[in-house]
Design a protein around this motif. Structure first.
Motif, PDB file in Angstrom:
ATOM      1  N   GLY A  79       0.905  -1.115  -0.135  1.00 42.63           N
ATOM      2  CA  GLY A  79       0.030   0.181   0.096  1.00 42.63           C
ATOM      3  C   GLY A  79       0.850   1.283   0.029  1.00 42.63           C
ATOM      4  O   GLY A  79       0.387   2.169   0.478  1.00 42.63           O
ATOM      5  N   LEU A  80       2.123   1.230  -0.700  1.00 44.24           N
ATOM      6  CA  LEU A  80       2.949   2.364  -0.624  1.00 44.24           C
ATOM      7  C   LEU A  80       2.185   3.569  -1.111  1.00 44.24           C
ATOM      8  O   LEU A  80       2.596   4.715  -0.685  1.00 44.24           O
ATOM      9  CB  LEU A  80       4.038   2.024  -1.321  1.00 44.24           C
ATOM     10  N   ALA A  81       1.428   3.408  -2.321  1.00 45.17           N
ATOM     11  CA  ALA A  81       0.842   4.614  -2.946  1.00 45.17           C
ATOM     12  C   ALA A  81      -0.081   5.195  -2.049  1.00 45.17           C
ATOM     13  O   ALA A  81      -0.310   6.321  -2.153  1.00 45.17           O
ATOM     14  CB  ALA A  81       0.500   4.231  -4.168  1.00 45.17           C
ATOM     15  N   ILE A  82      -0.787   4.431  -1.339  1.00 48.43           N
ATOM     16  CA  ILE A  82      -1.950   4.711  -0.638  1.00 48.43           C
ATOM     17  C   ILE A  82      -1.349   5.510   0.710  1.00 48.43           C
ATOM     18  O   ILE A  82      -1.921   6.599   0.896  1.00 48.43           O
ATOM     19  CB  ILE A  82      -2.900   3.560  -0.277  1.00 48.43           C
ATOM     20  N   ALA A  83      -0.423   5.137   0.999  1.00 47.59           N
ATOM     21  CA  ALA A  83       0.339   5.723   2.383  1.00 47.59           C
ATOM     22  C   ALA A  83       0.916   7.093   1.726  1.00 47.59           C
ATOM     23  O   ALA A  83       0.555   8.045   2.422  1.00 47.59           O
ATOM     24  CB  ALA A  83       1.272   4.943   3.023  1.00 47.59           C
ATOM     25  N   ARG A  84       1.420   7.218   0.603  1.00 44.77           N
ATOM     26  CA  ARG A  84       1.962   8.674   0.200  1.00 44.77           C
ATOM     27  C   ARG A  84       0.922   9.442  -0.040  1.00 44.77           C
ATOM     28  O   ARG A  84       1.104  10.602   0.345  1.00 44.77           O
ATOM     29  CB  ARG A  84       3.035   8.144  -1.158  1.00 44.77           C
ATOM     30  N   ARG A 172       2.530  21.374  -2.667  1.00 51.10           N
ATOM     31  CA  ARG A 172       1.519  20.608  -2.403  1.00 51.10           C
ATOM     32  C   ARG A 172       0.554  20.662  -3.338  1.00 51.10           C
ATOM     33  O   ARG A 172      -0.154  19.612  -3.893  1.00 51.10           O
ATOM     34  CB  ARG A 172       0.807  20.661  -0.851  1.00 51.10           C
ATOM     35  N   SER A 173       0.286  21.855  -3.954  1.00 47.77           N
ATOM     36  CA  SER A 173      -0.699  22.052  -5.143  1.00 47.77           C
ATOM     37  C   SER A 173      -0.129  21.245  -6.388  1.00 47.77           C
ATOM     38  O   SER A 173      -1.301  20.697  -7.062  1.00 47.77           O
ATOM     39  CB  SER A 173      -1.000  23.420  -5.453  1.00 47.77           C
ATOM     40  N   ASP A 174       1.015  21.121  -6.568  1.00 49.18           N
ATOM     41  CA  ASP A 174       1.533  20.415  -7.881  1.00 49.18           C
ATOM     42  C   ASP A 174       1.397  18.921  -7.639  1.00 49.18           C
ATOM     43  O   ASP A 174       1.204  18.409  -8.668  1.00 49.18           O
ATOM     44  CB  ASP A 174       2.918  20.833  -7.904  1.00 49.18           C
ATOM     45  N   TRP A 175       1.586  18.412  -6.401  1.00 44.40           N
ATOM     46  CA  TRP A 175       1.256  16.921  -6.098  1.00 44.40           C
ATOM     47  C   TRP A 175      -0.103  16.642  -6.644  1.00 44.40           C
ATOM     48  O   TRP A 175      -0.560  15.753  -7.329  1.00 44.40           O
ATOM     49  CB  TRP A 175       1.561  16.783  -4.502  1.00 44.40           C
ATOM     50  N   ILE A 176      -0.981  17.594  -6.384  1.00 39.27           N
ATOM     51  CA  ILE A 176      -2.413  17.175  -6.389  1.00 39.27           C
ATOM     52  C   ILE A 176      -2.706  17.503  -8.055  1.00 39.27           C
ATOM     53  O   ILE A 176      -3.249  16.771  -8.816  1.00 39.27           O
ATOM     54  CB  ILE A 176      -3.281  17.882  -5.660  1.00 39.27           C
ATOM     55  N   ALA A 177      -2.181  18.394  -8.571  1.00 37.64           N
ATOM     56  CA  ALA A 177      -2.310  18.777 -10.148  1.00 37.64           C
ATOM     57  C   ALA A 177      -1.838  17.559 -10.975  1.00 37.64           C
ATOM     58  O   ALA A 177      -2.331  17.226 -12.060  1.00 37.64           O
ATOM     59  CB  ALA A 177      -1.612  20.163 -10.334  1.00 37.64           C
ATOM     60  N   LEU A 178      -0.458  17.019 -10.315  1.00 36.13           N
ATOM     61  CA  LEU A 178       0.098  16.028 -11.071  1.00 36.13           C
ATOM     62  C   LEU A 178      -0.673  14.732 -11.111  1.00 36.13           C
ATOM     63  O   LEU A 178      -0.595  13.953 -11.799  1.00 36.13           O
ATOM     64  CB  LEU A 178       1.528  15.773 -10.487  1.00 36.13           C
ATOM     65  N   GLY A 179      -1.359  14.630  -9.969  1.00 35.17           N
ATOM     66  CA  GLY A 179      -2.192  13.447  -9.793  1.00 35.17           C
ATOM     67  C   GLY A 179      -1.963  12.363  -8.880  1.00 35.17           C
ATOM     68  O   GLY A 179      -2.169  11.422  -8.640  1.00 35.17           O
ATOM     69  N   LEU A 180      -0.996  12.920  -7.843  1.00 34.04           N
ATOM     70  CA  LEU A 180      -0.513  11.854  -6.544  1.00 34.04           C
ATOM     71  C   LEU A 180       0.155  10.747  -7.248  1.00 34.04           C
ATOM     72  O   LEU A 180       0.704  10.633  -8.370  1.00 34.04           O
ATOM     73  CB  LEU A 180      -1.627  11.699  -5.688  1.00 34.04           C
ATOM     74  N   PHE A 181       0.111   9.540  -6.588  1.00 39.57           N
ATOM     75  CA  PHE A 181       0.617   8.477  -6.950  1.00 39.57           C
ATOM     76  C   PHE A 181      -0.554   7.549  -6.995  1.00 39.57           C
ATOM     77  O   PHE A 181      -1.764   7.581  -6.669  1.00 39.57           O
ATOM     78  CB  PHE A 181       1.425   7.640  -5.708  1.00 39.57           C
ATOM     79  N   SER A 182      -0.582   6.690  -8.192  1.00 38.61           N
ATOM     80  CA  SER A 182      -1.474   5.756  -8.884  1.00 38.61           C
ATOM     81  C   SER A 182      -1.557   4.343  -7.748  1.00 38.61           C
ATOM     82  O   SER A 182      -0.422   3.879  -7.392  1.00 38.61           O
ATOM     83  CB  SER A 182      -1.001   5.243 -10.202  1.00 38.61           C
ATOM     84  N   GLN A 183      -2.712   4.293  -7.352  1.00 37.18           N
ATOM     85  CA  GLN A 183      -2.937   3.169  -6.568  1.00 37.18           C
ATOM     86  C   GLN A 183      -3.611   1.755  -6.884  1.00 37.18           C
ATOM     87  O   GLN A 183      -3.869   0.994  -6.389  1.00 37.18           O
ATOM     88  CB  GLN A 183      -3.924   3.663  -5.278  1.00 37.18           C
ATOM     89  N   ARG A 184      -3.413   1.882  -8.366  1.00 35.34           N
ATOM     90  CA  ARG A 184      -4.338   0.853  -9.125  1.00 35.34           C
ATOM     91  C   ARG A 184      -3.483  -0.315  -9.236  1.00 35.34           C
ATOM     92  O   ARG A 184      -4.263  -1.452  -9.204  1.00 35.34           O
ATOM     93  CB  ARG A 184      -4.529   1.407 -10.444  1.00 35.34           C
ATOM     94  N   GLY A 189       7.380  -1.881  -8.139  1.00 33.69           N
ATOM     95  CA  GLY A 189       7.854  -1.553  -9.680  1.00 33.69           C
ATOM     96  C   GLY A 189       7.030  -0.897 -10.384  1.00 33.69           C
ATOM     97  O   GLY A 189       7.315  -0.970 -11.449  1.00 33.69           O
ATOM     98  N   PHE A 190       6.051  -0.442  -9.808  1.00 28.36           N
ATOM     99  CA  PHE A 190       5.037   0.406 -10.742  1.00 28.36           C
ATOM    100  C   PHE A 190       5.030   1.781 -10.635  1.00 28.36           C
ATOM    101  O   PHE A 190       4.993   2.417 -11.300  1.00 28.36           O
ATOM    102  CB  PHE A 190       3.857  -0.320 -10.447  1.00 28.36           C
ATOM    103  N   ILE A 191       5.050   1.965  -9.306  1.00 30.61           N
ATOM    104  CA  ILE A 191       4.697   3.494  -8.895  1.00 30.61           C
ATOM    105  C   ILE A 191       5.450   4.469  -9.508  1.00 30.61           C
ATOM    106  O   ILE A 191       5.258   5.482  -9.967  1.00 30.61           O
ATOM    107  CB  ILE A 191       4.724   3.660  -7.226  1.00 30.61           C
ATOM    108  N   GLY A 192       6.811   4.488  -9.324  1.00 30.28           N
ATOM    109  CA  GLY A 192       7.992   5.354  -9.816  1.00 30.28           C
ATOM    110  C   GLY A 192       7.765   5.528 -11.299  1.00 30.28           C
ATOM    111  O   GLY A 192       7.840   6.646 -11.916  1.00 30.28           O
ATOM    112  N   GLN A 193       7.807   4.395 -12.081  1.00 31.95           N
ATOM    113  CA  GLN A 193       7.642   4.436 -13.471  1.00 31.95           C
ATOM    114  C   GLN A 193       6.630   5.188 -14.007  1.00 31.95           C
ATOM    115  O   GLN A 193       6.561   6.196 -15.025  1.00 31.95           O
ATOM    116  CB  GLN A 193       7.751   3.254 -14.204  1.00 31.95           C
ATOM    117  N   GLU A 194       5.362   4.872 -13.524  1.00 28.77           N
ATOM    118  CA  GLU A 194       4.100   5.610 -13.691  1.00 28.77           C
ATOM    119  C   GLU A 194       4.066   6.879 -13.436  1.00 28.77           C
ATOM    120  O   GLU A 194       3.510   7.823 -14.363  1.00 28.77           O
ATOM    121  CB  GLU A 194       2.704   4.959 -13.348  1.00 28.77           C
ATOM    122  N   PHE A 195       4.547   7.433 -12.377  1.00 28.94           N
ATOM    123  CA  PHE A 195       4.689   8.640 -11.855  1.00 28.94           C
ATOM    124  C   PHE A 195       5.436   9.652 -12.652  1.00 28.94           C
ATOM    125  O   PHE A 195       5.143  10.633 -13.112  1.00 28.94           O
ATOM    126  CB  PHE A 195       5.038   8.922 -10.506  1.00 28.94           C
TER     127      PHE A 195
END
Length: 306
Positions: A79-84, A172-184, A189-195
């Motif tokens: 749940g790394l993306a969820i926690a972040r 912080r506003s840019d984190w949201i504008a960028l879409g945060l991290f994908s929890q899908r 091995g998925f989070i960073g590359q997709e981000f």
């Protein structure tokens, strides 16, 4: 060349989001070390990724010099993306940096984050592994300091530079504008590359800040509940799955979802399925993988004959 970067910010407030899973002893060492920052004015948000150890009890016993708050996802699995995401949204600083619990910043880390932050720019620092050299970090260190560049340019001119999502800061506003991290995809091995793929698509810039340095404490096999063999399996699976989620349509949906999440209405945004695209691309990806393995085999045979 159009840029989303603007300049002239200083003396901004900073939150450091630290994600942790069953590493209470390592986390305590990190929090104690943060008391030695040259700039003591910052907030720490600990995002507990469903830990089953005594992390929360340990946090209650601490009295650091900085503001400390924590939250727990209470989720199972990776749940790394969820926690972040929960940590970023709980942060009150104008600038938010993210760290893993095994990453120890140098004393000037907070000051470096505040002084280098720019709107529309991802600022990243080096991650030095304990007791060994890291070729990936050497290449990253060749980037000109505090010079915003497109991610495409970095990959073209410094192809082996390793952009990591651990140890980056944004407004912080840019984190949201960028879409945060994908929890899908809840796999390693998925989070960073997709981000970084999404950041490239959205026109965000990246700049290297050598003073935002962290020291990686050196993992003990399985100390975070994920053994090396499992990481390897999940990384291979992520290589197959993530291209279906790294499309313009999926990126746009992720950003809409993140904005809805920030406004506490994530259920109003339906993320599109990626299964049809995945199924259509599998034969091609399998053939590419087989071709890649054959090339490696032939190079190995050729090297042995010399």
């Amino acid at each position: 060349l159009q840029t989303r970067a603007t300049f002239g910010f200083s003396n901004m407030t900073l939150s450091i989001v630290i994600t942790t899973y069953n590493r209470a002893s390592v986390l305590v060492k990190l929090l104690v070390a943060l008391d030695s920052q040259s700039d003591p004015d910052f907030q720490v948000v600990v995002a507990i990724d469903g830990s089953t150890d005594d992390t929360e009890e340990v946090l209650k016993s601490l009295s650091p010099k900085f503001e400390l708050k924590w939250l727990n996802t209470h989720c199972t699995g990776y749940g790394l993306a969820i926690a972040r995401n929960m940590g970023i949204l709980a942060a009150s600083g104008e600038i938010v940096a993210i760290l893993d619990d095994d990453s120890f910043p140098r004393t000037g880390y907070v000051a470096a984050c505040k002084n280098s932050a720019k709107k529309g720019v991802i600022t990243g620092g080096p991650r030095y592994p304990a007791n060994k050299d890291d070729k990936k970090m050497r290449e990253l260190g060749r980037l000109p300091a505090l010079t915003p560049m497109t991610i495409d340019k970095i990959r073209q001119d410094w192809p082996t530079a390793y952009l990591i999502e651990n140890n980056i800061c944004l407004f912080r506003s840019d984190w949201i504008a960028l879409g945060l991290f994908s929890q899908r995809l809840k796999i390693y091995g998925f989070i960073g590359q997709e981000f970084f793929g999404r950041a490239t698509e959205q026109g965000f810039f990246y700049q290297y800040s050598p003073l935002m340095a962290i020291m990686h404490h050196g993992e003990i096999e399985g100390d975070n509940g994920l053994f090396r063999a499992a990481k390897t399996r999940q990384t291979r699976l992520a290589r197959i799955l993530r291209p279906a989620l790294m499309t313009r349509n999926q990126y746009a949906a992720q950003i809409s979802w993140a904005n809805a999440l920030a406004e506490s209405r994530p259920d109003e945004v339906a993320l599109p399925t990626y299964l049809p695209r995945l199924l259509l691309s599998l034969p091609r990806r399998v053939m590419r993988a087989i071709g890649g393995r054959m090339k490696q085999f032939l190079r190995h045979i050729s090297a042995g004959m010399k």
